[in-house]
Design a protein around this motif. Structure first.
Motif, PDB file in Angstrom:
ATOM      1  N   LEU A 297       0.868  -1.170   0.000  1.00  0.00           N
ATOM      2  CA  LEU A 297       0.000   0.000   0.000  1.00  0.00           C
ATOM      3  C   LEU A 297       0.906   1.221   0.000  1.00  0.00           C
ATOM      4  N   GLU A 298       0.953   1.883  -1.151  1.00  0.00           N
ATOM      5  CA  GLU A 298       1.725   3.108  -1.283  1.00  0.00           C
ATOM      6  C   GLU A 298       0.831   4.262  -0.850  1.00  0.00           C
ATOM      7  N   MET A 299       1.299   5.021   0.129  1.00  0.00           N
ATOM      8  CA  MET A 299       0.502   6.111   0.688  1.00  0.00           C
ATOM      9  C   MET A 299       1.234   7.425   0.490  1.00  0.00           C
ATOM     10  N   ASN A 300       0.616   8.341  -0.238  1.00  0.00           N
ATOM     11  CA  ASN A 300       1.196   9.644  -0.526  1.00  0.00           C
ATOM     12  C   ASN A 300       0.300  10.755   0.005  1.00  0.00           C
ATOM     13  N   SER A 301       0.864  11.942   0.079  1.00  0.00           N
ATOM     14  CA  SER A 301       0.109  13.115   0.547  1.00  0.00           C
ATOM     15  C   SER A 301      -0.619  12.799   1.843  1.00  0.00           C
ATOM     16  N   LEU A 302       0.093  12.222   2.777  1.00  0.00           N
ATOM     17  CA  LEU A 302      -0.531  11.768   4.014  1.00  0.00           C
ATOM     18  C   LEU A 302      -1.044  12.941   4.839  1.00  0.00           C
ATOM     19  N   LYS A 303      -2.158  12.692   5.512  1.00  0.00           N
ATOM     20  CA  LYS A 303      -2.821  13.692   6.333  1.00  0.00           C
ATOM     21  C   LYS A 303      -2.892  13.189   7.774  1.00  0.00           C
ATOM     22  N   PRO A 304      -3.021  14.074   8.732  1.00  0.00           N
ATOM     23  CA  PRO A 304      -3.147  13.626  10.126  1.00  0.00           C
ATOM     24  C   PRO A 304      -4.305  12.642  10.320  1.00  0.00           C
ATOM     25  N   GLU A 305      -5.362  12.794   9.555  1.00  0.00           N
ATOM     26  CA  GLU A 305      -6.508  11.890   9.694  1.00  0.00           C
ATOM     27  C   GLU A 305      -6.227  10.490   9.146  1.00  0.00           C
ATOM     28  N   ASP A 306      -5.081  10.285   8.524  1.00  0.00           N
ATOM     29  CA  ASP A 306      -4.677   8.938   8.104  1.00  0.00           C
ATOM     30  C   ASP A 306      -4.030   8.161   9.246  1.00  0.00           C
ATOM     31  N   THR A 307      -3.806   8.824  10.360  1.00  0.00           N
ATOM     32  CA  THR A 307      -3.198   8.162  11.514  1.00  0.00           C
ATOM     33  C   THR A 307      -4.077   7.023  12.007  1.00  0.00           C
ATOM     34  N   ALA A 308      -3.507   5.840  12.082  1.00  0.00           N
ATOM     35  CA  ALA A 308      -4.257   4.649  12.485  1.00  0.00           C
ATOM     36  C   ALA A 308      -3.308   3.454  12.519  1.00  0.00           C
ATOM     37  N   VAL A 309      -3.803   2.353  13.049  1.00  0.00           N
ATOM     38  CA  VAL A 309      -3.142   1.067  12.857  1.00  0.00           C
ATOM     39  C   VAL A 309      -3.698   0.477  11.561  1.00  0.00           C
ATOM     40  N   TYR A 310      -2.803   0.086  10.685  1.00  0.00           N
ATOM     41  CA  TYR A 310      -3.186  -0.455   9.390  1.00  0.00           C
ATOM     42  C   TYR A 310      -3.022  -1.979   9.412  1.00  0.00           C
ATOM     43  N   TYR A 311      -4.063  -2.652   8.952  1.00  0.00           N
ATOM     44  CA  TYR A 311      -4.111  -4.112   8.949  1.00  0.00           C
ATOM     45  C   TYR A 311      -4.276  -4.631   7.524  1.00  0.00           C
ATOM     46  N   CYS A 312      -3.674  -5.766   7.293  1.00  0.00           N
ATOM     47  CA  CYS A 312      -3.807  -6.467   6.024  1.00  0.00           C
ATOM     48  C   CYS A 312      -4.716  -7.682   6.235  1.00  0.00           C
ATOM     49  N   ASN A 313      -5.591  -7.912   5.263  1.00  0.00           N
ATOM     50  CA  ASN A 313      -6.477  -9.079   5.304  1.00  0.00           C
ATOM     51  C   ASN A 313      -6.412  -9.817   3.975  1.00  0.00           C
ATOM     52  N   ALA A 314      -6.353 -11.128   4.047  1.00  0.00           N
ATOM     53  CA  ALA A 314      -6.393 -11.956   2.844  1.00  0.00           C
ATOM     54  C   ALA A 314      -7.549 -12.940   2.962  1.00  0.00           C
ATOM     55  N   ASN A 315      -8.377 -13.019   1.935  1.00  0.00           N
ATOM     56  CA  ASN A 315      -9.512 -13.925   1.997  1.00  0.00           C
ATOM     57  C   ASN A 315      -9.734 -14.597   0.652  1.00  0.00           C
TER      58      ASN A 315
END
Length: 121
Positions: A81-99
Protein backbone atom coordinates in the motif's frame (compact mmCIF):
# COMPACT_ATOMS: atom_id res chain seq x y z
CA UNK A 1 2.99 -21.56 9.63
CA UNK A 2 0.28 -19.46 7.98
CA UNK A 3 0.59 -15.77 8.68
CA UNK A 4 0.44 -12.25 7.33
CA UNK A 5 2.99 -9.72 8.49
CA UNK A 6 2.64 -6.00 7.89
CA UNK A 7 5.54 -3.57 7.99
CA UNK A 8 6.48 -0.11 6.83
CA UNK A 9 4.54 2.01 9.28
CA UNK A 10 6.05 4.87 11.21
CA UNK A 11 5.94 8.56 11.95
CA UNK A 12 5.71 10.89 8.97
CA UNK A 13 4.97 14.58 8.51
CA UNK A 14 1.81 15.74 6.76
CA UNK A 15 2.32 15.56 3.01
CA UNK A 16 4.81 12.73 3.35
CA UNK A 17 4.73 9.19 2.04
CA UNK A 18 4.99 5.65 3.34
CA UNK A 19 4.85 2.23 1.73
CA UNK A 20 3.27 -0.55 3.74
CA UNK A 21 4.06 -4.19 2.98
CA UNK A 22 1.95 -7.24 3.69
CA UNK A 23 3.98 -10.44 3.38
CA UNK A 24 2.30 -13.83 3.41
CA UNK A 25 3.89 -17.06 4.56
CA UNK A 26 2.42 -20.55 4.45
CA UNK A 27 0.07 -19.77 1.58
CA UNK A 28 0.09 -18.18 -1.88
CA UNK A 29 -1.18 -14.64 -1.64
CA UNK A 30 -1.93 -14.44 -5.37
CA UNK A 31 -4.96 -16.71 -4.85
CA UNK A 32 -6.47 -14.29 -2.36
CA UNK A 33 -8.39 -11.06 -2.37
CA UNK A 34 -6.32 -8.72 -0.24
CA UNK A 35 -7.51 -5.67 1.60
CA UNK A 36 -5.97 -2.97 3.73
CA UNK A 37 -7.98 -1.74 6.70
CA UNK A 38 -7.25 0.82 9.36
CA UNK A 39 -8.43 1.61 12.84
CA UNK A 40 -7.90 4.94 14.56
CA UNK A 41 -8.25 5.32 18.33
CA UNK A 42 -11.89 5.37 19.36
CA UNK A 43 -13.10 4.54 15.85
CA UNK A 44 -14.27 1.43 14.07
CA UNK A 45 -12.06 -0.44 11.66
CA UNK A 46 -12.61 0.77 8.11
CA UNK A 47 -11.66 -0.52 4.69
CA UNK A 48 -8.99 1.48 2.88
CA UNK A 49 -8.22 -0.43 -0.30
CA UNK A 50 -8.48 -3.87 -1.85
CA UNK A 51 -7.15 -5.85 -4.79
CA UNK A 52 -8.98 -8.80 -6.27
CA UNK A 53 -7.58 -12.27 -6.89
CA UNK A 54 -9.27 -12.62 -10.29
CA UNK A 55 -8.04 -9.68 -12.31
CA UNK A 56 -6.12 -7.52 -9.82
CA UNK A 57 -8.83 -4.89 -10.00
CA UNK A 58 -8.56 -2.38 -7.19
CA UNK A 59 -10.85 -0.24 -5.11
CA UNK A 60 -10.31 2.59 -2.64
CA UNK A 61 -12.16 4.40 0.07
CA UNK A 62 -13.17 7.88 -1.03
CA UNK A 63 -10.95 9.38 1.66
CA UNK A 64 -7.78 7.94 0.09
CA UNK A 65 -8.58 7.95 -3.66
CA UNK A 66 -5.84 9.60 -5.64
CA UNK A 67 -3.39 9.37 -2.74
CA UNK A 68 -3.03 5.63 -2.01
CA UNK A 69 -2.19 2.80 -4.39
CA UNK A 70 -2.41 -0.95 -3.77
CA UNK A 71 -0.33 -3.44 -5.74
CA UNK A 72 0.95 -7.03 -5.72
CA UNK A 73 4.36 -8.61 -6.19
CA UNK A 74 3.60 -12.29 -6.61
CA UNK A 75 7.26 -13.25 -6.72
CA UNK A 76 7.61 -11.85 -3.20
CA UNK A 77 4.18 -13.06 -2.02
CA UNK A 78 3.55 -9.47 -0.98
CA UNK A 79 0.91 -6.79 -1.32
CA UNK A 80 1.85 -3.15 -0.93
CA UNK A 81 0.00 0.00 0.00
CA UNK A 82 1.72 3.11 -1.28
CA UNK A 83 0.50 6.11 0.69
CA UNK A 84 1.20 9.64 -0.53
CA UNK A 85 0.11 13.11 0.55
CA UNK A 86 -0.53 11.77 4.01
CA UNK A 87 -2.82 13.69 6.33
CA UNK A 88 -3.15 13.63 10.13
CA UNK A 89 -6.51 11.89 9.69
CA UNK A 90 -4.68 8.94 8.10
CA UNK A 91 -3.20 8.16 11.51
CA UNK A 92 -4.26 4.65 12.48
CA UNK A 93 -3.14 1.07 12.86
CA UNK A 94 -3.19 -0.46 9.39
CA UNK A 95 -4.11 -4.11 8.95
CA UNK A 96 -3.81 -6.47 6.02
CA UNK A 97 -6.48 -9.08 5.30
CA UNK A 98 -6.39 -11.96 2.84
CA UNK A 99 -9.51 -13.92 2.00
CA UNK A 100 -10.43 -16.63 -0.49
CA UNK A 101 -13.06 -19.27 -1.08
CA UNK A 102 -11.55 -22.37 -2.66
CA UNK A 103 -13.30 -24.32 -5.47
CA UNK A 104 -14.94 -26.54 -2.85
CA UNK A 105 -16.47 -23.59 -1.04
CA UNK A 106 -14.09 -23.59 1.90
CA UNK A 107 -13.27 -20.06 3.03
CA UNK A 108 -9.92 -18.86 4.28
CA UNK A 109 -9.45 -15.55 6.04
CA UNK A 110 -6.26 -14.20 7.55
CA UNK A 111 -5.36 -10.99 9.35
CA UNK A 112 -2.01 -9.48 10.13
CA UNK A 113 -1.06 -7.96 13.47
CA UNK A 114 -1.12 -4.37 12.20
CA UNK A 115 1.40 -1.59 11.72
CA UNK A 116 1.11 1.89 13.22
CA UNK A 117 1.03 4.91 10.93
CA UNK A 118 1.25 8.32 12.59
CA UNK A 119 1.01 11.50 10.56
CA UNK A 120 2.08 14.48 12.61
CA UNK A 121 4.31 17.52 12.48
Amino acid sequence: QVQLVESGGGLVQPGGSLRLSCVASGFTLDYYNVGWFRQAPGKEREGVSCISNSDDSTDYADSVKGRFAISRDNAKNTVYLEMNSLKPEDTAVYYCNANWVDPWGTPSDYWGQGTQVTVSS
